[in-house]
Design an enzyme around this catalytic site. Structure first.
Site, PDB file in Angstrom:
ATOM      1  N   LYS A 165       0.555  -0.772   0.239  1.00 56.69           N
ATOM      2  CA  LYS A 165       0.104   0.021  -0.282  1.00 56.69           C
ATOM      3  C   LYS A 165       1.225   1.961  -0.022  1.00 56.69           C
ATOM      4  CE  LYS A 165      -4.278  -1.819   1.950  1.00 56.69           C
ATOM      5  NZ  LYS A 165      -3.844  -3.209   2.453  1.00 56.69           N
TER       6      LYS A 165
HETATM    7  C1  LIG Z   1      -4.524  -4.268   1.690  1.00 53.13           C
HETATM    8  C2  LIG Z   1      -4.504  -5.923   1.600  1.00 53.13           C
HETATM    9  C3  LIG Z   1      -4.288  -7.026   0.753  1.00 53.13           C
HETATM   10  C4  LIG Z   1      -5.726  -6.707   0.269  1.00 53.13           C
HETATM   11  O1  LIG Z   1      -5.616  -5.232  -0.948  1.00 53.13           O
HETATM   12  P1  LIG Z   1      -6.777  -5.238  -1.566  1.00 53.13           P
HETATM   13  O2  LIG Z   1      -6.403  -4.147  -2.510  1.00 53.13           O
HETATM   14  O3  LIG Z   1      -7.816  -4.289  -0.558  1.00 53.13           O
HETATM   15  O4  LIG Z   1      -7.470  -6.146  -2.709  1.00 53.13           O
HETATM   16  C5  LIG Z   1      -3.757  -8.458   0.526  1.00 53.13           C
HETATM   17  N1  LIG Z   1      -3.031  -8.409   1.607  1.00 53.13           N
HETATM   18  C6  LIG Z   1      -2.230  -7.247   2.351  1.00 53.13           C
HETATM   19  C7  LIG Z   1      -1.242  -7.465   3.079  1.00 53.13           C
HETATM   20  C8  LIG Z   1      -2.680  -6.151   2.510  1.00 53.13           C
HETATM   21  O5  LIG Z   1      -3.068  -5.114   3.589  1.00 53.13           O
END
Ligand SMILES: *Cc1c(COP(=O)(O)O)cnc(C)c1O
Length: 428
Positions: A105
């Site tokens: 993210k």
């Molecule tokens: C947010 C997150 C996900 C999921 O991603 P999305 O875009 O919401 O599907 C998967 N793995 C980790 C470690 C995350 O922080």
């Protein structure tokens, strides 16, 4: 490029306005009027990460940000590696945890924060970035916005449902970052945030915007690492599958966009935990959102994925066409534990509970279809240290940048899971 609301009850806006608004006035997600094709020669010709990402994202922004500013944003956002690592023959891990908060993210959050500052540069009223987090979003957003002038970040996270490191990351940054510890689930947090955007009184009094993957400037840059992963493959001819551990489905949808732009990907695999709304939809054709179930891959504990509407839009609501590109699998916590252990023992490679499910989804698909595959390692395993150490029956090393957080003191404000409490907090 114009962006329309998927609900189609608000006017289309340009990129900057979509970024500042987050969600359209009719509460729909913004969606680009067209998905541009990658210029020929951009991919697979030895261009750098920054060149590729700049050219690709420019197609969505046009002249709203000058080339030189956009170039420096891209370079600044992507100042850490995004490597693929071959775990076993034809199976690669795309390590997306080399950024400041050790989760994928960081890419979207850093791009969003820089875009938001850019588009708000002439605004004098303080902007409040409101964000609900299931664990990793909050810290990536907080880190992306830390000490940015004129911006305050308010994070809502579900009490007791994030790991210790995640909680420390959310609650110890201080300065312009405030953490609200909500007595409820992630779904409650997400609902409260959506409610806040829908509330006229708040909208009139405050300058609210969103940093969840509903925001187009967080959603789109997630395409970057699909391009770059492909670029790193030695064999670019062999059919390629990406397996994406999915919760809100922003990450996976960005991959589908990359394919639509021309990236040669054979198949996408949505790997979920017990929160299997999308795999179930792909199988049965019925979309049945429901309350989320708590699992050890907590960042994917989402019962009503907000980006699903973007997938539907991309495929014109045609499930047959969608199924050609997208397969879904759902796995249990035991699956995650077994994979973490097996991959560690057999290949001496550490996965986290999210990446482990992506690995399993990829294996399942490749067992039938062959080819080569990349699974997304979306967070550093040390973010889930208890679960990982338990699974592999061994100790792991916490990277220094995560250890730093653990040493700091938690500061959060406890609130109930009602919108009224959030509103009261925001108005004071
Ligand atoms: C947010 C997150 C996900 C999921 O991603 P999305 O875009 O919401 O599907 C998967 N793995 C980790 C470690 C995350 O922080």
């Amino acid at each position: 490029m114009k962006y329309y609301s998927i609900n189609r009850k608000s006017p289309a806006v340009n990129f900057g306005e979509a970024v500042v608004r987050g969600l359209a006035p009719d509460y729909g997600l913004y969606y680009p009027e067209e998905i541009p094709m990658l210029p020929s020669g951009l991919i697979g010709t030895g261009k750098t990460l920054h060149e590729i990402c700049f050219e690709a994202i420019k197609l969505f922004i046009g002249s709203e940000i000058s080339n030189s500013v956009l170039q420096s944003i891209v370079e600044d956002v992507l100042n850490f590696p995004l490597p693929i690592v071959e775990v076993e023959k034809d199976i690669f891990s795309l390590e997306l945890w080399h950024g400041p908060t050790a989760a994928f993210k960081d890419v979207g959050a850093r791009f969003l924060s820089r875009n938001l500052s850019y588009f708000l540069r002439n605004e004098d009223k303080e902007v409040i970035v409101l964000v609900a987090t299931s664990g990793d979003t909050g810290s990536a957003v907080a880190s992306g916005f830390l000490n940015v002038d004129g911006i305050k970040v308010v994070i809502l996270y579900p009490q007791g449902k994030v790991s210790e490191i995640q909680e420390k990351q959310l609650t110890t940054m201080g300065n312009n970052i405030t953490a609200l510890e909500v007595k409820g689930t992630f779904d409650d947090c997400q609902k409260m945030v959506k409610h806040a955007f829908n509330n006229d009184e708040l909208r009139q009094q405050l300058n609210l915007t969103s940093a969840n993957s509903i925001n187009i400037a967080r959603f789109l840059p997630q395409m970057f690492y699909y391009f770059w992963a492909f670029e790193q493959l030695n064999n670019k001819q062999k059919p390629l599958a990406f397996s994406v551990p999915s919760g809100n489905f922003g990450n996976l949808t960005a991959g589908l966009f990359a394919k639509k732009m021309g990236l040669p990907v054979h198949q996408f695999i949505a790997s979920t935990n017990a929160n299997n709304v999308v795999p179930e939809f792909l199988e049965t054709g019925v979309y049945r959102p429901r309350p989320s179930i708590a699992t050890i891959s907590n960042a994917m504990d989402i019962g009503d994925p907000s980006n699903f509407v973007r997938i539907s839009e991309l495929y014109d609501n045609n499930i047959e066409v969608m199924r050609k590109d997208l397969t879904g699998f759902s796995f249990s916590d035991d699956d995650a534990r077994n994979i973490m252990k097996a991959v560690y023992n057999e290949f001496n490679y550490l996965t986290d509970p999210h990446g482990a499910l992506a690995y399993k989804g990829l294996k399942k698909w490749m067992a039938k279809n062959g080819g080569q595959g990349i699974f997304l390692e979306t967070a550093h395993p040390a973010k889930f240290i208890d679960v990982v150490e338990n699974a592999i029956e061994n100790k792991i090393v916490i990277p220094e940048k995560l250890n730093e957080y653990l040493k700091r003191e938690k500061k959060s404000i406890l609130i109930g899971n009602s919108f009224e409490e959030l509103k009261t907090f925001l108005l004071n």
